[in-house]
Design an enzyme around this catalytic site. Structure first.
Site, PDB file in Angstrom:
ATOM      1  N   GLU A 127      27.589  -8.915   9.413  1.00 24.02           N
ATOM      2  CA  GLU A 127      27.118  -7.941  10.407  1.00 24.02           C
ATOM      3  C   GLU A 127      27.887  -6.628  10.382  1.00 24.02           C
ATOM      4  O   GLU A 127      28.378  -6.156  11.417  1.00 24.02           O
ATOM      5  CB  GLU A 127      27.131  -8.556  11.817  1.00 24.02           C
ATOM      6  CG  GLU A 127      26.141  -9.698  11.937  1.00 24.02           C
ATOM      7  CD  GLU A 127      25.801 -10.084  13.369  1.00 24.02           C
ATOM      8  OE1 GLU A 127      26.394  -9.529  14.309  1.00 24.02           O
ATOM      9  OE2 GLU A 127      24.916 -10.941  13.544  1.00 24.02           O
TER      10      GLU A 127
ATOM     11  N   GLU B  97      22.100 -16.604  10.392  1.00 21.23           N
ATOM     12  CA  GLU B  97      22.309 -16.896  11.826  1.00 21.23           C
ATOM     13  C   GLU B  97      20.985 -16.751  12.559  1.00 21.23           C
ATOM     14  O   GLU B  97      20.205 -15.849  12.267  1.00 21.23           O
ATOM     15  CB  GLU B  97      23.330 -15.950  12.479  1.00 21.23           C
ATOM     16  CG  GLU B  97      24.756 -16.212  12.089  1.00 21.23           C
ATOM     17  CD  GLU B  97      25.764 -15.308  12.791  1.00 21.23           C
ATOM     18  OE1 GLU B  97      25.558 -14.970  13.974  1.00 21.23           O
ATOM     19  OE2 GLU B  97      26.758 -14.945  12.135  1.00 21.23           O
TER      20      GLU B  97
HETATM   21  C1  BGP Z   1      26.757 -12.690  15.741  1.00 22.00           C
HETATM   22  C2  BGP Z   1      28.074 -13.029  15.122  1.00 22.00           C
HETATM   23  C3  BGP Z   1      28.565 -14.411  15.408  1.00 22.00           C
HETATM   24  C4  BGP Z   1      28.230 -14.941  16.781  1.00 22.00           C
HETATM   25  C5  BGP Z   1      26.799 -14.595  17.190  1.00 22.00           C
HETATM   26  C6  BGP Z   1      26.449 -14.920  18.628  1.00 22.00           C
HETATM   27  O1  BGP Z   1      26.730 -11.330  15.982  1.00 22.00           O
HETATM   28  O2  BGP Z   1      27.994 -12.889  13.720  1.00 22.00           O
HETATM   29  O3  BGP Z   1      29.938 -14.416  15.128  1.00 22.00           O
HETATM   30  O4  BGP Z   1      29.191 -14.659  17.707  1.00 22.00           O
HETATM   31  O5  BGP Z   1      26.526 -13.238  16.992  1.00 22.00           O
HETATM   32  O6  BGP Z   1      26.950 -13.927  19.492  1.00 22.00           O
HETATM   33  P1  BGP Z   1      27.719 -14.273  20.826  1.00 22.00           P
HETATM   34  O7  BGP Z   1      28.798 -15.200  20.421  1.00 22.00           O
HETATM   35  O8  BGP Z   1      28.224 -12.977  21.362  1.00 22.00           O
HETATM   36  O9  BGP Z   1      26.709 -14.907  21.708  1.00 22.00           O
END
Ligand code: BGP
Length: 479
Positions: free
Chosen positions: A165, A373
């Site tokens: 990201e 993801e």
């Molecule tokens: C993405 C990241 C992850 C994870 C996910 C969920 O942006 O790559 O590391 O954290 O988001 O986000 P959050 O944990 O803020 O709900």
């Protein structure tokens, strides 16, 4: 487009799940590991205990056995840069090298394909202190770290991801913590950092191809389709603006080796152009990805500038998106989308947007895709008998996978799906209470309890789905 049948997942489809080092491992300073920017940020905000996370560092054998039991074909995890190089660029830490060797051995022993993210938000703190990504020196440090990973683990690891990201680190740099406190020219600094990360990524891709001819490497941005709030041409233009700034800047550079023209003009007009040294663009063009990995959670909806009253009340997520990288309202204005439900955290749930996103990326770049993801953060409850009835998560994943199956039927070359997250871990912004995993980890924000692992209902659902290569996707959930 409607298909006569819903299609199927290809043979050998990589059913997987994802984690990242700073969210799952804990052991933040064990065996010589240096601190990262995340360690610093999280200790000061004190939302949750980040020192132990899910204690994966000590329990990885148990965790990998559970992932094997679930049937994973691939497992996406990241290597903590400061475990290998405690100060980012100095002495190699043999204990750090040994930890990931054991982890990869364990993954391979269970017949799971490792999918390694080189860098997932956790820049070594020592590098941050000398300017982090604002300093060109970090480009060479990243390349060195990447080469170390290729040399040590390249015999076993075929799939590599460069930077997780990168677009979110630039668009939300203040939140993720890439900028030094007190940075004055925030936007210009962020786009300079972006240029350096692009160079670093290109150099890592070149090094990977030179050393590991059979390996495959690609970027892993967060990509999502952007809707115009109406068919008003100005709104469509605003959506195009935001999509260029949010999505295509990063992939145009990674795949085609050139700056997106709309974004270049946007940066130029604001005085935010990066300094580009001789040879930089040639290097960026020479680093070629073999595939594109992307993270998708929600779509965005925007309009051209409107008077406040006409915009309606924005939800918290839309407000945060609107502040991305200080983009002013002449570019786009974030809007609510009345057609979509929201999760408990105000994120829109948009499975059809997932199909649209996959199609858009494939149409633009014609490279194989893998989802690294996608998932639902929720407040799970541990019930009697240590059960977690996360039917809402199953529904989210099922609806998104149905749309992915349609994207494949549309002709998109998609070779894998790795939802977030394999097991519960600490969320980037909201602590451990916001859970994503197939496996429950028994702890609270500051009470670490016994950290026991419990299979959630979604674990059994995903297990059955993987065993059937997706054929049970439309079956009723009966356990
Ligand atoms: C993405 C990241 C992850 C994870 C996910 C969920 O942006 O790559 O590391 O954290 O988001 O986000 P959050 O944990 O803020 O709900």
């Amino acid at each position: 487009m409607q298909h006569h049948n819903p299609g199927a997942f290809p043979e050998g489809f990589l059913w997987g799940a994802s984690t990242s080092a700073y969210q799952i491992e804990g052991a933040w300073n064990a065996d010589g590991k240096g601190p990262s920017v995340i360690d610093h940020a999280r200790f000061s905000d004190n939302v949750t205990d980040f020192t132990v996370c899910s204690d994966h560092y000590h329990r990885f054998k148990e965790d990998i056995a559970l992932l094997a039991e679930m049937g994973l074909k691939t497992y996406r995890f990241s290597i903590a840069w400061s475990r290998l190089y405690p100060d980012g660029d100095g002495e190699l830490n043999p204990a750090g090298v040994a930890f990931y060797q054991q982890l990869i051995d364990e993954i391979c022993r269970h017949g799971i394909e490792p999918l390694v993210t080189l860098y997932h938000f956790d820049l070594p703190w020592a590098l941050q202190q000398t300017g982090g990504w604002s300093n060109r020196r970090t480009v060479a440090a990243f390349e060195r770290f990447a080469v170390t990973c290729f040399e040590h683990y390249g015999k076993q690891v075929k799939y590599w991801l460069t930077i997780n990201e990168q677009n979110m680190m630039i668009l939300k740099g203040e939140v993720i913590g890439t900028l030094a406190e007190g940075t004055e020219d925030v936007q210009r600094s962020l786009y300079q950092q972006n240029h350096h990360m692009m160079l670093a990524q290109a150099r890592a891709m070149i090094a990977c191809h030179q050393r590991l001819p059979d390996a495959k490497i690609g970027p892993a941005p967060n990509i999502s389709c952007v809707y115009a709030a109406s068919s008003r041409p100005e709104d469509v233009l605003a959506a195009d603006n935001f999509s260029a700034i949010r999505n295509w800047l990063y992939l145009d550079l990674a795949v085609h080796g050139r700056y997106n023209a709309v974004v270049w003009a946007f940066l130029q007009q604001r005085g935010w152009l990066p300094e580009i040294e001789a040879g930089d663009m040639e290097t960026i063009a020479a680093g070629k990805p073999d595939f594109i990995a992307f993270n998708y959670y929600a779509s965005a909806t925007v309009s051209a500038d409107l008077p406040d009253a006409a915009r309606g009340e924005l939800n918290s997520k839309q407000k945060a998106d609107q502040q991305m990288a200080g983009i002013d309202s002449t570019v786009y204005v974030g809007c609510n989308n009345p057609h979509l439900p929201q999760n408990q955290f105000g994120w829109y749930i948009d499975p059809v947007g997932f199909r649209i996103t996959a199609r858009e990326i494939y149409a633009r770049y014609a490279l194989p895709l893998i989802v690294t993801e996608n998932g639902l953060g929720a407040f799970d409850t541990l019930e009697a008998g240590n059960k977690v009835h996360d039917d809402y998560r199953i529904a989210y994943l099922r609806d998104h996978l149905r749309q992915l199956r349609l994207a494949i039927a549309d002709g998109v070359a998609l070779f894998g799906y790795c939802p977030w997250s394999a097991i519960d871990l600490v969320s980037t912004h909201q602590g451990i209470s916001k859970r994503y995993g197939f496996i429950y980890v028994n702890r609270d924000e500051h009470d670490l309890k016994d950290l026991a692992r419990y299979r959630k209902k979604s674990f059994f659902w995903y297990q059955q789905l993987i065993a059937s290569n997706g054929a049970t996707l439309d079956d009723a959930v009966s356990y």
